[in-house]
Motif scaffolding. Structure first.
Motif, PDB file in Angstrom:
ATOM      1  N   LEU A 221       0.842  -1.207   0.000  1.00  0.00           N
ATOM      2  CA  LEU A 221       0.000   0.000   0.000  1.00  0.00           C
ATOM      3  C   LEU A 221       0.875   1.255   0.000  1.00  0.00           C
ATOM      4  N   LEU A 222       1.939   1.172   0.813  1.00  0.00           N
ATOM      5  CA  LEU A 222       2.876   2.288   0.921  1.00  0.00           C
ATOM      6  C   LEU A 222       3.539   2.565  -0.424  1.00  0.00           C
ATOM      7  N   SER A 224       2.466   1.744  -3.432  1.00  0.00           N
ATOM      8  CA  SER A 224       1.545   2.275  -4.446  1.00  0.00           C
ATOM      9  C   SER A 224       1.230   3.755  -4.178  1.00  0.00           C
ATOM     10  N   THR A 225       1.177   4.121  -2.891  1.00  0.00           N
ATOM     11  CA  THR A 225       0.910   5.533  -2.566  1.00  0.00           C
ATOM     12  C   THR A 225       2.080   6.397  -3.009  1.00  0.00           C
ATOM     13  N   LEU A 226       3.305   5.907  -2.712  1.00  0.00           N
ATOM     14  CA  LEU A 226       4.482   6.687  -3.086  1.00  0.00           C
ATOM     15  C   LEU A 226       4.647   6.769  -4.601  1.00  0.00           C
ATOM     16  N   ASN A 227       4.336   5.645  -5.283  1.00  0.00           N
ATOM     17  CA  ASN A 227       4.398   5.630  -6.748  1.00  0.00           C
ATOM     18  C   ASN A 227       3.477   6.679  -7.343  1.00  0.00           C
ATOM     19  N   LYS A 228       2.265   6.749  -6.724  1.00  0.00           N
ATOM     20  CA  LYS A 228       1.297   7.726  -7.231  1.00  0.00           C
ATOM     21  C   LYS A 228       1.820   9.131  -7.029  1.00  0.00           C
ATOM     22  N   LYS A 229       2.498   9.330  -5.880  1.00  0.00           N
ATOM     23  CA  LYS A 229       2.947  10.678  -5.528  1.00  0.00           C
ATOM     24  C   LYS A 229       4.216  11.085  -6.277  1.00  0.00           C
TER      25      LYS A 229
ATOM     26  N   MET B   1      -7.928   6.293  -0.727  1.00  0.00           N
ATOM     27  CA  MET B   1      -8.174   7.198   0.398  1.00  0.00           C
ATOM     28  C   MET B   1      -9.638   7.646   0.409  1.00  0.00           C
TER      29      MET B   1
END
Lengths: 233, 116
Positions: A221-222, A224-229, B1
């Motif tokens: 999850l981490l 994928s979040t960082l990839n998005k950012k 989210m």
């Protein structure tokens, strides 16, 4: 605006013995088993003036009153469905037992109209007939002087119908009061301005009540979040 | 989210379930959270489908429907609920008042029958 309904009119109903709920039988007002009203019921009424003083009236067949066994034959009631009209008596029924009562808040003007009707009848008692001019008819006719809304009756007026409707009104009023309290409680806890979306609720339904996210899932999850950012990590 | 709307809705569901558990303790005692949540959402959606939008209005209808048997919305004995909810002559406040009046009369009638 001031409320000028400073007086009261009250219908009292001694319900027929059969209509007293078993669980309440030992708690009701004591009654004379020799009185006709104990078996078939009795309806009477009271009027309370602005000082809180109540006068109570009720129509009786003279022959049916306790101690009046020796009335002339023409004033004896005979069979229950008799159309014979017998001597009537408007008595002070303030000591009569009752099971149900319906209280109307009325004006002084309404009070005086009922009082006049009752006092006239006391001075010049109407004839009594079990079907066409019984205690219920008398009480209803008196309260009609004030144009109040009375409990419905069948063509033959009976104390049973009066009691039935007073009880129904009581339960209905209590139920409505409880619903009103619930609505007030809801209004305190739930905003009247925030709207609810049917679609979001449907999404929430699909979500399980518990989700386990172990280290692998959390790292995924981490990532994928960082990839998005920040792009590929 | 989760979006703000989703978070609000989640909180609404949570508060709604809490309300039902405290107001209808006996009825909800045997329901798991999952069952209660689904029933709550079902009733919310029924309310929304009849034009109730705000949390307060939706919750008022949910509270009302919870007082009826579970199959009431589809039962011919409770056709009057549907009739009132579908009425085009009443706004939401009038519909709630009409539901309350009808329920009060029905309860009075049922109590009389039980007492006899």
């Amino acid at each position: 605006m001031t409320d000028n309904r400073v007086c009261k009119a009250t219908i009292y109903s001694e319900s027929p013995d059969l209509m007293i709920p078993r669980k309440l039988k030992h708690m009701i007002m004591p009654r004379d088993p020799n009185e006709l009203g104990t078996a078939v019921g009795h309806v009477f009424f009271g009027i309370t003036d602005k000082n809180g003083v109540e006068k109570v009236y009720g129509l009786h067949a003279v022959c049916a009153m306790v101690g009046n066994d020796n009335v002339p034959p023409e004033d004896r009631m005979g069979p229950i469905f008799s159309t014979r009209k017998v001597a009537g008596c408007v008595a002070d029924d303030s000591k009569e037992p009752y099971d149900d009562k319906l209280v109307y808040n009325i004006t002084e003007e309404q009070y005086k109209k009922i009082e006049k009707f009752a006092e006239d009848a006391k001075a010049n008692p109407p004839k009594y007939n079990i079907l066409t001019n019984n205690c219920v008819c008398f009480a209803y006719n008196a309260l009609r002087q004030a144009e109040v809304k009375l409990p419905p009756q069948l063509p033959v007026y009976t104390p049973g119908m009066t009691s039935l409707h007073i009880r129904a009104l009581d339960v209905a009023q209590t139920t409505k009061k409880n619903l009103g309290l619930a609505a007030a409680k809801i209004l305190k806890q739930f905003p009247p301005t925030r709207s609810v979306s049917e679609k979001i609720l449907e999404d929430i339904r699909k979500k399980p009540s518990m989700e386990g996210h172990g280290v692998t899932s959390v790292v995924k999850l981490l990532k994928s979040t960082l990839n998005k950012k920040y792009g590929r990590f | 989210m989760s979006t703000q709307k989703e978070l609000e809705a989640e909180r609404f569901v949570h508060r709604g379930m809490q309300y039902l558990r405290s107001t209808f303790a006996d009825q909800t005692a045997d329901m798991t959270d999952e069952v209660l949540k689904n029933r709550f959402i079902d009733l919310c959606q029924l309310a929304i489908s009849h034009g109730f939008e705000s949390e307060a209005d939706v919750m008022t209808i949910v509270d009302f429907l919870f007082r009826l048997p579970q199959d009431a919305p589809d039962s011919p004995d409770y056709e009057w609920v549907k009739d009132i909810l579908l009425s085009e002559d009443m706004d939401n406040a009038m519909k709630i008042d009409a539901l309350y009046n009808a329920f009060a009369l029905l309860t009075a009638q049922e109590t009389e029958e039980t007492d006899q």
